[in-house]
Design a protein around this motif. Structure first.
Motif, mmCIF file in Angstrom:
data_model
loop_
_atom_site.group_PDB
_atom_site.id
_atom_site.type_symbol
_atom_site.label_atom_id
_atom_site.label_comp_id
_atom_site.label_asym_id
_atom_site.label_seq_id
_atom_site.Cartn_x
_atom_site.Cartn_y
_atom_site.Cartn_z
ATOM 1 N N SER A 63 -20.424 -20.485 11.377
ATOM 2 C CA SER A 63 -21.566 -20.447 10.482
ATOM 3 C C SER A 63 -22.922 -20.512 11.156
ATOM 4 O O SER A 63 -23.082 -20.209 12.331
ATOM 5 N N LEU A 64 -23.901 -20.937 10.397
ATOM 6 C CA LEU A 64 -25.292 -21.023 10.830
ATOM 7 C C LEU A 64 -25.451 -21.864 12.092
ATOM 8 O O LEU A 64 -26.347 -21.628 12.898
ATOM 9 N N ARG A 65 -24.588 -22.845 12.274
ATOM 10 C CA ARG A 65 -24.757 -23.795 13.383
ATOM 11 C C ARG A 65 -24.821 -23.129 14.754
ATOM 12 O O ARG A 65 -25.408 -23.677 15.676
ATOM 13 N N LYS A 116 -23.170 -29.340 17.804
ATOM 14 C CA LYS A 116 -22.149 -30.292 18.269
ATOM 15 C C LYS A 116 -21.788 -31.306 17.193
ATOM 16 O O LYS A 116 -20.622 -31.614 16.976
ATOM 17 N N LEU A 117 -22.821 -31.848 16.538
ATOM 18 C CA LEU A 117 -22.564 -32.889 15.545
ATOM 19 C C LEU A 117 -21.844 -32.322 14.323
ATOM 20 O O LEU A 117 -20.940 -32.963 13.778
ATOM 21 N N ALA A 118 -22.221 -31.125 13.892
ATOM 22 C CA ALA A 118 -21.538 -30.492 12.752
ATOM 23 C C ALA A 118 -20.048 -30.311 13.057
ATOM 24 O O ALA A 118 -19.182 -30.613 12.233
ATOM 25 N N ASP A 119 -19.758 -29.848 14.266
ATOM 26 C CA ASP A 119 -18.356 -29.678 14.670
ATOM 27 C C ASP A 119 -17.631 -31.029 14.697
ATOM 28 O O ASP A 119 -16.474 -31.141 14.269
ATOM 29 N N SER A 120 -18.300 -32.066 15.234
ATOM 30 C CA SER A 120 -17.680 -33.394 15.330
ATOM 31 C C SER A 120 -17.365 -33.965 13.958
ATOM 32 O O SER A 120 -16.303 -34.553 13.742
ATOM 33 N N LEU A 172 -35.944 -19.100 5.055
ATOM 34 C CA LEU A 172 -35.240 -20.376 4.938
ATOM 35 C C LEU A 172 -33.801 -20.109 4.518
ATOM 36 O O LEU A 172 -33.552 -19.411 3.529
ATOM 37 N N ILE A 173 -32.867 -20.657 5.275
ATOM 38 C CA ILE A 173 -31.442 -20.514 4.962
ATOM 39 C C ILE A 173 -30.848 -21.911 4.797
ATOM 40 O O ILE A 173 -31.072 -22.793 5.630
ATOM 41 N N ILE A 174 -30.097 -22.110 3.725
ATOM 42 C CA ILE A 174 -29.367 -23.369 3.502
ATOM 43 C C ILE A 174 -27.896 -23.029 3.305
ATOM 44 O O ILE A 174 -27.555 -22.152 2.507
ATOM 45 N N GLU A 175 -27.056 -23.731 4.038
ATOM 46 C CA GLU A 175 -25.616 -23.491 3.972
ATOM 47 C C GLU A 175 -24.919 -24.827 3.730
ATOM 48 O O GLU A 175 -25.115 -25.769 4.493
ATOM 49 N N LEU A 199 -21.774 -31.564 4.003
ATOM 50 C CA LEU A 199 -22.454 -31.211 5.244
ATOM 51 C C LEU A 199 -23.366 -30.029 4.946
ATOM 52 O O LEU A 199 -22.899 -28.951 4.588
ATOM 53 N N GLU A 200 -24.667 -30.255 5.095
ATOM 54 C CA GLU A 200 -25.658 -29.197 4.865
ATOM 55 C C GLU A 200 -26.296 -28.815 6.190
ATOM 56 O O GLU A 200 -26.691 -29.678 6.973
ATOM 57 N N LEU A 201 -26.390 -27.517 6.424
ATOM 58 C CA LEU A 201 -27.109 -26.981 7.576
ATOM 59 C C LEU A 201 -28.233 -26.099 7.045
ATOM 60 O O LEU A 201 -28.032 -25.340 6.094
ATOM 61 N N ALA A 202 -29.428 -26.223 7.649
ATOM 62 C CA ALA A 202 -30.568 -25.422 7.181
ATOM 63 C C ALA A 202 -31.411 -24.985 8.371
ATOM 64 O O ALA A 202 -31.460 -25.653 9.403
ATOM 65 N N GLN A 203 -32.075 -23.843 8.183
ATOM 66 C CA GLN A 203 -32.929 -23.310 9.235
ATOM 67 C C GLN A 203 -34.141 -22.639 8.596
ATOM 68 O O GLN A 203 -34.005 -21.887 7.635
#
Length: 243
Positions: A4-6, A15-19, A51-54, A68-72
């Protein structure tokens, strides 16, 4: 659980998202969670930047929602946000962690905590015991909690990591917090008393209500998507609670 976005985000966020997902899979019996319509993947604009939110959401017997939210935002802002919402039958803390990466490849804010939900603001004894024996770690730039931060525990870690060594220290400590949380949660006996369950609900509601006061998050969402959408996202995705 796709990359994904990570893969385009700050290395510490990746790294933290994977962990987080690795530890969830290892210790919890996770299954998919039904994300509110239109909120799984969102695109918008903030001050001319994309802006992207996943959102990645799961559930487990002890947790009604693992979020777990990832955004950029453009090339200058990377965000990781994670909260684990226990089922009301489990009198366990709220795990939360956030990372904000700014321009120049620096993490401007890194926070992690196991926040108590009891009325006296104390952690369950098993948690206190395990967290107390973790070796102390020092960071060169500790940060002050916001005015509404009385929801956090004495073990709350809120820092601005100065270099990759401090980023690694933060990452390792979050892994320790999360492992302790999942191991204890997986062995907890569910509550049966309606009174006890109502106390858990009240504690979770207080946590979510305080977190909804985070003006920085709300301002970004309002600028990008408008007030009504921001309110819906804050109360149904980020910090929803069982009424």
């Amino acid at each position: 659980m796709e990359a994904s976005l990570r893969s385009r985000q700050h290395p510490l966020i990746h790294k933290l998202a994977d962990s987080i997902e690795e530890i969830w899979q290892k210790y919890l019996d996770i299954s998919p969670y039904a994300v509110p319509e239109g909120l799984g993947y969102v695109e918008g604009h903030l001050e001319g930047e994309r802006l992207i939110i996943e959102n990645h959401c799961y559930q487990a017997p002890q947790f009604r929602k693992l979020h777990l939210e990832l955004a950029q935002v453009g090339n200058g802002l990377d965000i990781l946000h994670c909260v684990m919402f226990p089922n009301p039958e489990y009198a366990i803390p709220m795990f939360g962690t956030d990372l904000v990466g700014g321009k120049g490849g620096l993490i401007s804010a890194a926070i992690a905590d196991l926040s108590p939900i009891s009325s006296d603001r104390s952690l369950p004894s098993r948690y206190h015991q395990h967290l107390s024996v973790l070796p102390e770690i020092e960071f060169s730039q500790p940060r002050a909690l916001p005015p509404w931060g009385d929801i956090f525990s004495e073990f709350c870690l809120f820092v601005r990591p100065e270099n990759t060594q401090e980023e690694d220290k933060f990452h390792n400590r979050v892994r320790e917090y999360l492992t302790i949380h999942c191991q204890i949660a997986a062995s907890e006996t569910p509550l049966t008393s309606n009174l006890d369950i109502s106390k858990v609900l009240a504690g979770q509601r207080n946590y979510c209500t305080k977190q909804q006061q985070n003006d920085k998050t709300r301002r970004v969402l309002e600028k990008s998507f408008g007030k009504e959408w921001a309110d819906r996202y804050m109360t149904t995705m980020l910090f929803d609670y069982v009424a």
